[in-house]
Design a protein around this motif. Structure first.
Motif, PDB file in Angstrom:
ATOM      1  N   TRP A  45       0.825  -1.361   0.167  1.00 43.82           N
ATOM      2  CA  TRP A  45      -0.141  -0.037  -0.031  1.00 43.82           C
ATOM      3  C   TRP A  45       0.714   1.432  -0.074  1.00 43.82           C
ATOM      4  O   TRP A  45       0.778   2.190  -0.823  1.00 43.82           O
ATOM      5  CB  TRP A  45      -0.901  -0.101   1.082  1.00 43.82           C
ATOM      6  N   ILE A  70      -5.082   9.023 -10.408  1.00 42.98           N
ATOM      7  CA  ILE A  70      -6.248   8.672 -10.100  1.00 42.98           C
ATOM      8  C   ILE A  70      -6.563   7.232  -9.227  1.00 42.98           C
ATOM      9  O   ILE A  70      -7.084   7.268  -8.058  1.00 42.98           O
ATOM     10  CB  ILE A  70      -7.409   8.976 -11.245  1.00 42.98           C
ATOM     11  N   LEU A  71      -5.945   6.394  -9.974  1.00 46.82           N
ATOM     12  CA  LEU A  71      -5.864   5.004  -9.252  1.00 46.82           C
ATOM     13  C   LEU A  71      -5.188   4.988  -8.104  1.00 46.82           C
ATOM     14  O   LEU A  71      -5.680   4.331  -7.224  1.00 46.82           O
ATOM     15  CB  LEU A  71      -4.928   4.215 -10.309  1.00 46.82           C
ATOM     16  N   THR A 117      -7.206   5.964  -0.629  1.00 50.24           N
ATOM     17  CA  THR A 117      -8.615   6.234   0.023  1.00 50.24           C
ATOM     18  C   THR A 117      -9.134   4.883   0.460  1.00 50.24           C
ATOM     19  O   THR A 117      -9.595   4.880   1.544  1.00 50.24           O
ATOM     20  CB  THR A 117      -9.608   7.118  -0.994  1.00 50.24           C
ATOM     21  N   LYS A 118      -9.295   3.763  -0.397  1.00 52.66           N
ATOM     22  CA  LYS A 118      -9.803   2.562   0.161  1.00 52.66           C
ATOM     23  C   LYS A 118      -8.780   2.005   1.188  1.00 52.66           C
ATOM     24  O   LYS A 118      -9.422   1.666   2.009  1.00 52.66           O
ATOM     25  CB  LYS A 118      -9.837   1.590  -1.067  1.00 52.66           C
ATOM     26  N   TYR A 165       2.046   3.027  -3.137  1.00 51.44           N
ATOM     27  CA  TYR A 165       1.089   4.202  -4.000  1.00 51.44           C
ATOM     28  C   TYR A 165       1.126   5.400  -3.676  1.00 51.44           C
ATOM     29  O   TYR A 165       0.928   6.347  -4.484  1.00 51.44           O
ATOM     30  CB  TYR A 165      -0.445   3.549  -3.555  1.00 51.44           C
ATOM     31  N   ALA A 194      -4.595   7.297  -5.787  1.00 54.45           N
ATOM     32  CA  ALA A 194      -5.489   8.249  -4.874  1.00 54.45           C
ATOM     33  C   ALA A 194      -6.601   7.364  -4.537  1.00 54.45           C
ATOM     34  O   ALA A 194      -7.016   7.144  -3.383  1.00 54.45           O
ATOM     35  CB  ALA A 194      -5.811   9.485  -5.521  1.00 54.45           C
ATOM     36  N   THR A 195      -7.180   6.526  -5.445  1.00 54.88           N
ATOM     37  CA  THR A 195      -8.358   5.831  -5.057  1.00 54.88           C
ATOM     38  C   THR A 195      -7.780   4.525  -4.058  1.00 54.88           C
ATOM     39  O   THR A 195      -8.594   4.226  -3.202  1.00 54.88           O
ATOM     40  CB  THR A 195      -9.136   5.059  -6.293  1.00 54.88           C
ATOM     41  N   PHE A 196      -6.921   3.828  -4.603  1.00 56.45           N
ATOM     42  CA  PHE A 196      -6.227   2.982  -3.816  1.00 56.45           C
ATOM     43  C   PHE A 196      -6.025   3.371  -2.318  1.00 56.45           C
ATOM     44  O   PHE A 196      -6.224   2.646  -1.442  1.00 56.45           O
ATOM     45  CB  PHE A 196      -5.146   2.420  -4.174  1.00 56.45           C
TER      46      PHE A 196
END
Length: 116
Positions: A69, A103-104, A110-111, A72, A106-108
């Motif tokens: 993680w 975007i990918l 955030t999750k 990222y 940031a999405t990862f």
């Protein structure tokens, strides 16, 4: 003589292999430029770090199903920097790729932090 890639005859059957072996291995010459001090300017260093970070995410993920993680965070930072670098070099495909990668990432992240 530099050829124009917009020319419809840019790739012709005669050029697939014309006997000029040296011409077909120019990528080796290009890679050797990485061994020179002149190569390592800020945009090229950013590109190297960004692509290395992406490889460190993609390879363990595809081969072993491992997701690291915190990589990222580096991917997000280097992708934003790579957008800047590609803007300087006028490389629109790299700009779009890194907008999508940002975007990918940031999405990862955030999750990960929201435990979604």
């Amino acid at each position: 003589m530099t050829k124009n890639y917009k020319d419809p005859n840019f790739f012709t059957n005669a050029e697939v292999f014309d006997g000029n072996v040296k011409k077909h291995f120019q990528w080796i010459t290009a890679l050797k430029t990485m061994g020179t001090k002149e190569y390592w300017n800020i945009p090229n260093t950013v590109e190297f770090l960004a692509f290395t970070t992406k490889a460190l995410i993609i390879i363990p993920g595809l081969l072993f199903g491992i997701s690291i993680w915190w990589l990222y965070i580096f991917a997000f930072i280097t992708s934003v920097l790579l957008i800047w670098s590609a803007t300087i070099k006028t490389l629109p495909t790299i700009i779009w790729f890194n907008i999508l990668w940002s975007i990918l990432a940031a999405t990862f992240l955030t999750k990960h932090f929201l435990n979604i």
